[in-house]
Design a protein around this motif. Structure first.
Motif, PDB file in Angstrom:
ATOM      1  N   ILE A  81      -5.542   0.437   4.016  1.00  0.00           N
ATOM      2  CA  ILE A  81      -6.648  -0.270   5.262  1.00  0.00           C
ATOM      3  C   ILE A  81      -4.775  -1.039   6.185  1.00  0.00           C
ATOM      4  O   ILE A  81      -5.683  -1.693   7.179  1.00  0.00           O
ATOM      5  CB  ILE A  81      -7.416  -1.354   4.249  1.00  0.00           C
TER       6      ILE A  81
ATOM      7  N   SER B 286      -5.197  -1.009  10.285  1.00  0.00           N
ATOM      8  CA  SER B 286      -4.957  -2.812  10.354  1.00  0.00           C
ATOM      9  C   SER B 286      -4.362  -2.646  11.245  1.00  0.00           C
ATOM     10  O   SER B 286      -3.888  -3.282  12.611  1.00  0.00           O
ATOM     11  CB  SER B 286      -5.689  -3.556   9.573  1.00  0.00           C
ATOM     12  N   SER B 287      -3.160  -2.686  10.973  1.00  0.00           N
ATOM     13  CA  SER B 287      -1.621  -2.869  11.531  1.00  0.00           C
ATOM     14  C   SER B 287      -1.875  -2.050  12.966  1.00  0.00           C
ATOM     15  O   SER B 287      -1.093  -2.646  14.025  1.00  0.00           O
ATOM     16  CB  SER B 287      -0.458  -2.888  10.239  1.00  0.00           C
TER      17      SER B 287
ATOM     18  N   LEU C 234     -10.585  -7.938   7.931  1.00  0.00           N
ATOM     19  CA  LEU C 234      -9.314  -8.191   8.626  1.00  0.00           C
ATOM     20  C   LEU C 234      -9.270  -8.717  10.061  1.00  0.00           C
ATOM     21  O   LEU C 234      -8.186  -8.925  10.779  1.00  0.00           O
ATOM     22  CB  LEU C 234      -8.253  -7.576   8.261  1.00  0.00           C
ATOM     23  N   LEU C 235     -10.437  -8.073   9.978  1.00  0.00           N
ATOM     24  CA  LEU C 235     -10.478  -8.326  12.236  1.00  0.00           C
ATOM     25  C   LEU C 235      -9.868  -9.682  12.146  1.00  0.00           C
ATOM     26  O   LEU C 235      -9.252 -10.088  13.516  1.00  0.00           O
ATOM     27  CB  LEU C 235     -12.318  -8.330  12.335  1.00  0.00           C
TER      28      LEU C 235
ATOM     29  N   VAL D  81     -11.324  -2.948   6.981  1.00  0.00           N
ATOM     30  CA  VAL D  81     -10.399  -2.889   8.634  1.00  0.00           C
ATOM     31  C   VAL D  81     -11.415  -4.056   9.060  1.00  0.00           C
ATOM     32  O   VAL D  81     -10.783  -5.284   9.289  1.00  0.00           O
ATOM     33  CB  VAL D  81     -11.257  -2.248   8.677  1.00  0.00           C
ATOM     34  N   ARG D  82     -12.400  -4.400   8.447  1.00  0.00           N
ATOM     35  CA  ARG D  82     -13.565  -5.334   8.941  1.00  0.00           C
ATOM     36  C   ARG D  82     -13.308  -6.642   8.496  1.00  0.00           C
ATOM     37  O   ARG D  82     -13.406  -7.708   9.367  1.00  0.00           O
ATOM     38  CB  ARG D  82     -15.170  -4.752   8.822  1.00  0.00           C
TER      39      ARG D  82
ATOM     40  N   TYR E  33      -6.163 -11.362  11.618  1.00  0.00           N
ATOM     41  CA  TYR E  33      -5.177 -10.174  10.954  1.00  0.00           C
ATOM     42  C   TYR E  33      -5.190  -9.493  12.635  1.00  0.00           C
ATOM     43  O   TYR E  33      -3.936 -10.191  13.358  1.00  0.00           O
ATOM     44  CB  TYR E  33      -4.894  -9.889  10.197  1.00  0.00           C
ATOM     45  N   ILE E  34      -6.688  -8.912  12.623  1.00  0.00           N
ATOM     46  CA  ILE E  34      -6.304  -7.561  14.328  1.00  0.00           C
ATOM     47  C   ILE E  34      -6.670  -8.524  15.216  1.00  0.00           C
ATOM     48  O   ILE E  34      -5.723  -8.276  16.176  1.00  0.00           O
ATOM     49  CB  ILE E  34      -7.409  -6.561  13.594  1.00  0.00           C
TER      50      ILE E  34
END
Length: 208
Positions: free
Chosen positions: A41, A45-46, A114-115, A111-112, A118-119
């Motif tokens: 993840i 995500s990065s 972290l939207l 990943v969702r 982060y992203i």
């Protein structure tokens, strides 16, 4: 790249999307995701964050011109969005998440999560757009993007190194730190909003 301007941009991005903020977001995921999945993840995500930052930074002047967005308007929007998100952290409401996980968590759900923080962090994207659009030089936009990507790389390194420690951190501790950080981030959002008002010529007592 000019070392001074690169350093200044790096410090700016470190303050808005650096390890202190990112590790807490991953700390929440570490409570429900196994080590190997959490590292996957982090990588995905990065990579997505780098892609978003790269496209946003390189095209910043044209994006602002295309949508007729002024810098003060961008500051107002970014500050307001981040304030709402931060208040959610303080109140224990994780905005943008899917809620409690009923089944075994997967990579996509991680990943969702972290939207927003982060992203496509509102503060980070606001900073990228404002900094990159400050000059029309391709070299300057490359400096801004390079500084942003360096911070993301540092975030990724910290997550990969500290994954097992994050897994051992008690959920209550993560929740407590999240609410404390939310309070601080709410103040940052308000400050950015006030900067936007100031740039529009709105007089604010006690603010210089």
């Amino acid at each position: 790249m000019n070392p001074f301007t690169f350093s200044a941009a790096f410090i700016t991005f470190f303050s808005v999307v650096g390890p202190p903020k990112v590790l807490l977001a991953f700390g929440g995921l570490a409570q429900i995701h196994p080590v190997r999945q959490l590292r996957t993840i982090a990588l995905i995500s990065s990579g997505a964050a780098v892609l978003v930052g790269l496209v946003t930074g390189i095209t910043a002047p044209w994006l602002l011109d295309l949508f007729h967005i002024s810098t003060p308007a961008l500051q107002l929007a970014g500050g307001a969005i981040f304030f709402v998100y931060a208040v959610g952290l303080v109140l224990g409401m994780h905005l943008g998440s899917d809620g409690p996980h009923q089944d075994a968590p997967d990579i996509a759900s991680g990943v969702r999560e972290l939207l927003m923080p982060y992203i496509v962090s509102p503060l980070a994207m606001t900073a990228v757009l404002i900094e990159a659009a400050a000059r029309y030089s391709v070299g300057w936009r490359s400096t801004v993007v390079g500084a942003y990507m360096s911070v993301i790389a540092l975030d990724l390194l910290c997550v990969l190194v500290l994954t097992r420690l994050l897994r051992r951190t008690h959920h209550t501790t993560v929740e407590l730190l999240g609410r404390l950080l939310g309070l601080l981030l709410a103040a940052v959002g308000v400050d950015l909003f006030l900067d936007g008002l100031s740039d529009l010529g709105v007089h604010i007592l006690g603010r210089h």
